[in-house]
Design a protein around this motif. Sequence first.
Motif, PDB file in Angstrom:
ATOM      1  N   TYR A   1       1.908  -2.196  -1.965  1.00  0.00           N
ATOM      2  CA  TYR A   1       1.837  -3.017  -0.749  1.00  0.00           C
ATOM      3  C   TYR A   1       2.876  -4.133  -0.806  1.00  0.00           C
ATOM      4  O   TYR A   1       3.563  -4.419   0.178  1.00  0.00           O
ATOM      5  CB  TYR A   1       0.424  -3.581  -0.612  1.00  0.00           C
ATOM      6  N   ALA A   2       3.024  -4.751  -1.976  1.00  0.00           N
ATOM      7  CA  ALA A   2       4.032  -5.801  -2.139  1.00  0.00           C
ATOM      8  C   ALA A   2       5.444  -5.256  -1.934  1.00  0.00           C
ATOM      9  O   ALA A   2       6.275  -5.875  -1.263  1.00  0.00           O
ATOM     10  CB  ALA A   2       3.909  -6.437  -3.524  1.00  0.00           C
ATOM     11  N   LEU A   3       5.723  -4.094  -2.500  1.00  0.00           N
ATOM     12  CA  LEU A   3       7.047  -3.491  -2.364  1.00  0.00           C
ATOM     13  C   LEU A   3       7.341  -3.162  -0.905  1.00  0.00           C
ATOM     14  O   LEU A   3       8.463  -3.380  -0.425  1.00  0.00           O
ATOM     15  CB  LEU A   3       7.137  -2.220  -3.216  1.00  0.00           C
ATOM     16  N   ARG A   4       6.348  -2.649  -0.212  1.00  0.00           N
ATOM     17  CA  ARG A   4       6.540  -2.331   1.210  1.00  0.00           C
ATOM     18  C   ARG A   4       6.803  -3.603   2.022  1.00  0.00           C
ATOM     19  O   ARG A   4       7.691  -3.642   2.886  1.00  0.00           O
ATOM     20  CB  ARG A   4       5.305  -1.598   1.740  1.00  0.00           C
ATOM     21  N   LEU A   5       6.058  -4.667   1.743  1.00  0.00           N
ATOM     22  CA  LEU A   5       6.262  -5.922   2.450  1.00  0.00           C
ATOM     23  C   LEU A   5       7.645  -6.495   2.173  1.00  0.00           C
ATOM     24  O   LEU A   5       8.322  -6.992   3.078  1.00  0.00           O
ATOM     25  CB  LEU A   5       5.189  -6.935   2.041  1.00  0.00           C
ATOM     26  N   ALA A   6       8.068  -6.438   0.929  1.00  0.00           N
ATOM     27  CA  ALA A   6       9.360  -7.017   0.561  1.00  0.00           C
ATOM     28  C   ALA A   6      10.520  -6.247   1.178  1.00  0.00           C
ATOM     29  O   ALA A   6      11.448  -6.835   1.731  1.00  0.00           O
ATOM     30  CB  ALA A   6       9.502  -7.071  -0.950  1.00  0.00           C
TER      31      ALA A   6
ATOM     32  N   ASN B   1       2.118   6.662   4.372  1.00  0.00           N
ATOM     33  CA  ASN B   1       3.115   5.803   3.737  1.00  0.00           C
ATOM     34  C   ASN B   1       4.360   5.666   4.592  1.00  0.00           C
ATOM     35  O   ASN B   1       4.971   4.603   4.659  1.00  0.00           O
ATOM     36  CB  ASN B   1       3.481   6.350   2.354  1.00  0.00           C
ATOM     37  N   ASP B   2       4.742   6.751   5.262  1.00  0.00           N
ATOM     38  CA  ASP B   2       5.927   6.714   6.103  1.00  0.00           C
ATOM     39  C   ASP B   2       5.750   5.761   7.281  1.00  0.00           C
ATOM     40  O   ASP B   2       6.723   5.169   7.758  1.00  0.00           O
ATOM     41  CB  ASP B   2       6.255   8.123   6.613  1.00  0.00           C
ATOM     42  N   ARG B   3       4.517   5.596   7.736  1.00  0.00           N
ATOM     43  CA  ARG B   3       4.219   4.647   8.819  1.00  0.00           C
ATOM     44  C   ARG B   3       4.018   3.229   8.300  1.00  0.00           C
ATOM     45  O   ARG B   3       3.713   2.322   9.083  1.00  0.00           O
ATOM     46  CB  ARG B   3       2.958   5.086   9.573  1.00  0.00           C
ATOM     47  N   GLY B   4       4.143   3.030   7.001  1.00  0.00           N
ATOM     48  CA  GLY B   4       3.942   1.705   6.439  1.00  0.00           C
ATOM     49  C   GLY B   4       2.517   1.410   6.053  1.00  0.00           C
ATOM     50  O   GLY B   4       2.189   0.281   5.685  1.00  0.00           O
ATOM     51  N   ILE B   5       1.626   2.430   6.119  1.00  0.00           N
ATOM     52  CA  ILE B   5       0.242   2.262   5.690  1.00  0.00           C
ATOM     53  C   ILE B   5       0.173   2.685   4.230  1.00  0.00           C
ATOM     54  O   ILE B   5       0.122   3.876   3.914  1.00  0.00           O
ATOM     55  CB  ILE B   5      -0.721   3.100   6.558  1.00  0.00           C
ATOM     56  N   VAL B   6       0.183   1.723   3.338  1.00  0.00           N
ATOM     57  CA  VAL B   6       0.294   2.005   1.910  1.00  0.00           C
ATOM     58  C   VAL B   6      -0.926   2.777   1.423  1.00  0.00           C
ATOM     59  O   VAL B   6      -2.060   2.333   1.575  1.00  0.00           O
ATOM     60  CB  VAL B   6       0.469   0.702   1.119  1.00  0.00           C
ATOM     61  N   SER B   7      -0.678   3.943   0.826  1.00  0.00           N
ATOM     62  CA  SER B   7      -1.745   4.850   0.412  1.00  0.00           C
ATOM     63  C   SER B   7      -1.406   5.433  -0.947  1.00  0.00           C
ATOM     64  O   SER B   7      -0.435   6.180  -1.094  1.00  0.00           O
ATOM     65  CB  SER B   7      -1.909   5.986   1.437  1.00  0.00           C
ATOM     66  N   ALA B   8      -2.228   5.098  -1.940  1.00  0.00           N
ATOM     67  CA  ALA B   8      -2.056   5.623  -3.288  1.00  0.00           C
ATOM     68  C   ALA B   8      -3.012   6.786  -3.514  1.00  0.00           C
ATOM     69  O   ALA B   8      -4.088   6.844  -2.916  1.00  0.00           O
ATOM     70  CB  ALA B   8      -2.307   4.533  -4.323  1.00  0.00           C
TER      71      ALA B   8
END
Length: 467
Positions: A310-315, A291-298
């Motif tokens: 993923y949307a929150l990270r993109l925004a 997640n810290d690298r921007g690779i969204v992982s739940a």
Amino acid sequence: MKQEMTFALYFGNRGFFPEKLISDARGEMTAVLKKLGFNALLMDESLTKFGAIEGVDDGIKYAQFLKANAGKYDGVILCLPNFGDENGAIAALEECGVPILVQAYPDEFGKMGFADRRDAFCGKFSVMDIFCQYGLPFTTFQPHTVAPTSATFEKHLTQFAAVCRVANKMKKMSVGAIGARTTAFKTVRFDELTLQRYGITTEALDLSEVFLRVRDIKTTDDQFIAKAERLKNYTNWDGVPAEKSEMLAKVAVVLDNIMDDYKLDCMALRCWIEIEKELGVSPCVLLSEMNDRGIVSACELDVCNAVPMYALRLASQLPATCLDWNNNYGDDPDKCILFHCGPVPQGLMTAKGQVVDHPMFAKAMGAGCGWGCNVGRIAPTPMTFASAKTTDGKLWCYLGEGEFTADEIEEGFFGCGGVARINNLQNALEYIGHEGYRHHVGVTAGHVAPAVKEAFTKYLGYELKEL
């Protein structure tokens, strides 16, 4: 993690309004984009009168220009230096395939005579009307007219860029479901076919693939060496047995390779209890690092939360994480503790975490099988939260904003948590519970709810409730 972005610029004209304003707008809008770090894509000025679009023929030329540059622009800024022409606008942009920002110049006192008056205030309605008639989604912001050189337009442009990132990346995306649904959690059930209707492909993998790949990783591999070094510097490993940190590095390599091999945009992992039984580790810290690298992982195979994460990270262009609605905070009705065992990215934490043996797994299965829980605290920051579910063939989301405060959480509280303050929290919790949403929620730093809302409702067709 910042994405370079390009906007195609469109300039509308209507001949009996002052055409001299077009040239000024072309130069001004291009300079503003460059100043703010965006690229501009302009049609050759010689192709139409004054380089603007007036009428269907000009619109067709602009549509051909966009087609020739397909994939090179993230959004279109439709600029109205004067009233503009709505028929040319729809001919030009009906098939553009990206978000459209409609911007209209304001008239100025002292320049209201026939030679200088713009009337873009009125012309903007005509463009919006024709787009509505054709069912073409578009974006506008308040106030109705705004000068490109203003601080207000800078905010509009920043928000529009976030809308474009979410809308463009999520209209066709892939999410990895690694492992079966965590058996005890029927609350994370979802419908793959519903997601597919929204352009979201689910790639399902069995955990056995993770286990088989782990066995093939050698500690002499360059990829393993680099990953072990990255994890060593990422958080605190004091007291962690060497064989456990080694195993976690192997699993980390495998998860990265799976993301690459299956071309995944984000993933959800069945994180217990088979990984702990088979490999003797807990992957919490690995999800934190991804997640810290921007690779969204739940975690806990919550595919429906990976999507809004993923949307929150993109925004926000900042890390996102999956948290539990976990505890009340004393008697304060607008505060609660959001928590999880360790997938929180370092970018959201007050300091580096501490890797420990997961106390829940130690209690259930014996000490030593859960190394990987990353203990820490979430830093004070404004934040945006969101979650999703699939019901009756539709993708439903809720969205809201709040803040993580500096309030303390007692020392014995394990995992990584933070105190969240959300206005009217009790109403939000009632809505979440009665509408059958997850006990999880996606979170990112910053207030980006308006951009996510715009992308979800205008361009992606999600059902949305603002909290």
